[in-house]
Scaffold this motif. Structure first.
Motif, PDB file in Angstrom:
ATOM      1  N   GLN A  52       0.832  -1.211   0.000  1.00 20.95           N
ATOM      2  CA  GLN A  52       0.000   0.000   0.000  1.00 20.95           C
ATOM      3  C   GLN A  52       0.866   1.261   0.000  1.00 20.95           C
ATOM      4  N   TRP A  85       2.486   1.662  -3.444  1.00 23.91           N
ATOM      5  CA  TRP A  85       1.525   2.152  -4.439  1.00 23.91           C
ATOM      6  C   TRP A  85       1.377   3.672  -4.308  1.00 23.91           C
ATOM      7  N   MET A 135       2.812   5.832  -7.496  1.00 21.24           N
ATOM      8  CA  MET A 135       1.793   6.254  -8.453  1.00 21.24           C
ATOM      9  C   MET A 135       1.516   7.751  -8.411  1.00 21.24           C
ATOM     10  N   ASN A 161      -3.555   8.418  -6.906  1.00 22.94           N
ATOM     11  CA  ASN A 161      -4.016   8.212  -5.535  1.00 22.94           C
ATOM     12  C   ASN A 161      -5.356   8.880  -5.248  1.00 22.94           C
ATOM     13  N   THR A 221      -7.856   6.307  -6.272  1.00 19.92           N
ATOM     14  CA  THR A 221      -7.703   4.977  -5.677  1.00 19.92           C
ATOM     15  C   THR A 221      -8.537   4.922  -4.409  1.00 19.92           C
ATOM     16  N   ILE A 267      -6.865  -0.668  -1.764  1.00 16.52           N
ATOM     17  CA  ILE A 267      -5.726  -1.473  -2.206  1.00 16.52           C
ATOM     18  C   ILE A 267      -5.676  -2.679  -1.289  1.00 16.52           C
ATOM     19  N   VAL A 275      -6.705  -3.456  -6.853  1.00 11.78           N
ATOM     20  CA  VAL A 275      -6.765  -2.006  -6.721  1.00 11.78           C
ATOM     21  C   VAL A 275      -8.124  -1.548  -7.213  1.00 11.78           C
ATOM     22  N   LEU A 310       6.647  -1.779  -8.687  1.00  7.40           N
ATOM     23  CA  LEU A 310       6.314  -1.996  -7.280  1.00  7.40           C
ATOM     24  C   LEU A 310       7.245  -3.022  -6.642  1.00  7.40           C
ATOM     25  N   ILE A 321      -1.818  -7.774 -11.095  1.00  4.74           N
ATOM     26  CA  ILE A 321      -2.657  -6.675 -10.599  1.00  4.74           C
ATOM     27  C   ILE A 321      -4.035  -6.815 -11.230  1.00  4.74           C
TER      28      ILE A 321
END
Length: 98
Positions: free
Chosen positions: A34, A37, A41, A46, A49, A52, A61, A83, A95
């Motif tokens: 987490q 990410w 990103m 975010n 998002t 996660i 996600v 990642l 993913i």
């Protein structure tokens, strides 16, 4: 009762042994993924998002933007590689964008 070692251990070794003994690695991996990410990103992704979750070797996600989901789906392999490189070990194999 926990076993006691009479030998001297470094703090890193003691923490590693504690994590292995109490089977905490999966939970720590989920938290680390987490954080990775969010760091990798950036704010643009975010903001969209919503969740996660790491289950086994699959990262789920949830995104609130279908356009962003479609855009990210083209670079799934690259995201997995980025990642895992950031984490320093192979945690994620796939993913799933929702």
């Amino acid at each position: 009762m926990a076993k006691r070692n009479n030998e001297n251990l470094s703090i890193a070794d003691a923490l590693k042994e504690f994590v292995e003994t109490n089977r905490l690695e999966q939970g720590l991996n989920a938290i680390n993924v987490q954080d990775a990410w969010q760091n990798m990103m950036g704010n643009g992704v975010n903001n969209y998002t919503t969740a996660i979750q790491l289950k086994g070797e699959i990262l789920y996600v949830q995104l609130s933007s279908s356009v962003l989901r479609e855009e990210l789906s083209y670079g799934k392999e690259k995201i997995v590689t980025m990642l895992n490189d950031h984490l320093g070990k192979q945690i994620i194999k796939e993913i799933v964008l929702r």
